[in-house]
Design a protein around this motif. Structure first.
Motif, short mmCIF file in Angstrom:
data_model
loop_
_atom_site.label_atom_id
_atom_site.label_comp_id
_atom_site.label_asym_id
_atom_site.label_seq_id
_atom_site.Cartn_x
_atom_site.Cartn_y
_atom_site.Cartn_z
N TRP A 11 1.04 -1.26 0.10
CA TRP A 11 -0.20 -0.05 -0.10
C TRP A 11 0.58 1.56 0.09
O TRP A 11 0.31 2.51 -0.95
CB TRP A 11 -1.24 -0.43 0.89
N TYR A 12 2.02 0.85 0.17
CA TYR A 12 2.79 2.17 0.08
C TYR A 12 4.23 1.82 -0.31
O TYR A 12 5.09 2.27 0.07
CB TYR A 12 3.71 3.06 1.95
N PRO A 13 4.45 1.33 -1.29
CA PRO A 13 5.19 0.98 -2.41
C PRO A 13 6.93 2.02 -2.84
O PRO A 13 7.35 1.74 -2.60
CB PRO A 13 5.60 0.29 -3.79
N ARG A 14 6.14 2.98 -2.87
CA ARG A 14 7.17 4.73 -2.69
C ARG A 14 7.72 4.92 -1.86
O ARG A 14 8.39 6.34 -1.60
CB ARG A 14 6.43 5.29 -3.81
N ILE A 15 7.28 4.75 -0.84
CA ILE A 15 7.90 5.53 1.01
C ILE A 15 8.88 3.87 1.57
O ILE A 15 8.87 3.31 1.78
CB ILE A 15 6.65 5.93 1.66
N GLU A 33 12.40 3.66 6.32
CA GLU A 33 13.21 4.85 6.84
C GLU A 33 12.24 5.58 7.19
O GLU A 33 11.78 6.81 8.09
CB GLU A 33 14.71 5.31 6.49
N ASP A 34 11.69 6.70 5.89
CA ASP A 34 10.65 7.24 6.14
C ASP A 34 9.57 7.48 7.23
O ASP A 34 9.12 7.92 7.49
CB ASP A 34 10.60 7.84 4.63
N ILE A 35 8.56 5.77 7.20
CA ILE A 35 7.78 5.45 8.39
C ILE A 35 8.20 5.53 9.20
O ILE A 35 7.23 5.72 9.99
CB ILE A 35 7.40 3.77 7.00
N GLU A 48 -3.87 4.94 -6.07
CA GLU A 48 -3.40 3.75 -6.54
C GLU A 48 -5.35 2.96 -7.20
O GLU A 48 -5.76 3.57 -6.07
CB GLU A 48 -3.07 2.23 -5.90
N PRO A 49 -5.46 2.32 -8.16
CA PRO A 49 -6.91 2.24 -7.95
C PRO A 49 -7.39 1.23 -7.09
O PRO A 49 -8.55 1.07 -6.31
CB PRO A 49 -7.39 0.70 -9.10
N MET A 50 -6.89 0.53 -6.76
CA MET A 50 -7.43 -0.40 -5.13
C MET A 50 -7.80 0.52 -3.68
O MET A 50 -8.26 -0.33 -3.12
CB MET A 50 -6.54 -1.81 -4.88
#
Length: 389
Positions: A30-34, A37-39, A337-339
């Motif tokens: 659900w957060y593939p671009r983060i 470490e930022d999370i 994202e669509p989903m």
């Protein structure tokens, strides 16, 4: 895990709130671009961008999202001046066209101009009339046949009287190659048949010689039932009254006191009048030799400030597209994202919401509208979807 509520996977703990955790599988899904470490520094919940089911259904206003655009009084005045300056000439043109047709009607009826009263058109508020010749929308005065109910706009009425009706009435024919249903949806080609289509008119447009006008300006309908009558949709004199009010207001408040931006030198050009666009704010769209019109204004969202409004209007008023890059950088960070959008839209009936498990969608090939399961609708943006019926 705050996202999936499971406790059998490795999690990343938020160092900001010290409470929320996100498991690694959910972060990848659900957060593939983060980055993790930022999370860990600040989780999606702290950023108000969490897309779990619970957070997506919160009826609270998120921080950082300004849904109510605040515009100062000076900005409102400048926008009003710009709108009036751009639209008033077209409004005058429409008014002049209606006055000319009213003068023709006065001559036909043998009455004074002030006594011309067009008939009321039987048109419901949610119905839109179209000219039976040029297919343009009709919003007020037009000519209509009482028998076949055909409608003709004022422009076509003038052309009929001049004997120069602009419409295609030549036979059109072409060979349509049927490559099969699968081919229409990206599959293999299968030649099924070749069909010869021949049309005597486009979209049912009647032959231009079937509308006739005599020396007095009376137009006879192609059905032969009689003359086309002048009808109106808006209240009598509505357009003329609007033009008068706008002119009086514009003159009193100097709304037309706006410099002609089209004539000014656009910031995209240098002092010699040649394209001097910054490569970071331009997009090459054509390769015409000897042309200064090969680039589009393409600013980043961070470059688009209030001071750039005039620059934008330089291009927009000439009908040029403006491409704004990196728009998502200025948003709240929610996923497109669509989903994710599916989970945000899906609703089961409750005290606050009605049930939303399907939507009305239009099939692009046959333009048929029908209900589609909400999950199938959003899945179609990644896997494709088509009606096999």
């Amino acid at each position: 895990c705050h996202q999936c509520q499971r406790n059998d996977n490795a999690v990343v703990r938020c160092q900001n709130c010290k409470r929320k955790r996100y498991c690694v599988p959910c972060l990848k899904t659900w957060y593939p671009r983060i980055a993790e470490e930022d999370i860990a520094r600040k989780c999606p919940f702290c950023w108000n961008t969490c897309n779990c089911r619970s957070c997506l259904r919160l009826d609270t206003k998120m921080e950082g999202i300004n849904s109510n655009l605040e515009v100062s009084k000076d900005e409102q005045i400048q926008c009003s001046k710009y709108i009036v300056q751009r639209l008033l000439p077209y409004l005058k043109e429409i008014n002049d066209e209606q006055i000319s047709e009213m003068e023709v009607e006065a001559k036909i009826s043998g009455v004074e101009f002030e006594k011309v009263k067009p008939q009321d058109a039987k048109c419901s508020p949610d119905e839109r009339l179209y000219c039976d010749n040029c297919r343009t929308a009709i919003f007020d005065l037009h000519r209509s046949c009482w028998s076949c109910k055909s409608d003709i706009c004022l422009t076509c009425s003038v052309e009929i009287r001049k004997g120069k009706l602009q419409t295609c009435h030549e036979d059109v024919s072409w060979n349509y190659i049927n490559r099969g249903f699968d081919y229409l949806h990206g599959g293999e080609e299968e030649i099924v048949s070749t069909t010869d289509y021949r049309l005597e008119s486009i979209d049912g447009v009647k032959h231009q010689s079937m509308w006739k006008a005599n020396e007095a300006g009376i137009i006879t309908c192609y059905c032969g039932a009689g003359d086309l009558k002048l009808k109106r949709i808006l209240p009598d004199g509505w357009v003329s009254d609007l033009v008068k009010r706008v002119e009086e207001t514009a003159e009193a408040k100097r709304l037309l006191d706006v410099p002609e931006m089209v004539m000014e030198l656009c910031p995209c050009f240098n002092s010699q009048g040649h394209t001097g666009m910054d490569s970071n704010k331009s997009l090459k769209a054509a390769c015409r030799e000897g042309s200064e019109d090969n680039y589009l204004y393409c600013p980043s969202v961070t470059d688009v400030q209030q001071d750039d409004l005039k620059h934008f209007q330089h291009h927009w008023v000439k009908g040029e597209p403006v491409v704004v890059r990196n728009v998502l950088e200025a948003t709240s960070g929610l996923s497109w994202e669509p989903m994710v959008m599916y989970r945000a839209c899906r609703q089961v009936k409750s005290a606050k919401h009605e049930t939303l498990l399907e939507v009305e969608a239009v099939e692009g090939l046959d333009c048929c509208e029908g209900p589609v399961n909400l999950h199938e609708f959003f899945t179609g943006y990644t896997k494709g979807f088509y009606d096999v019926k």
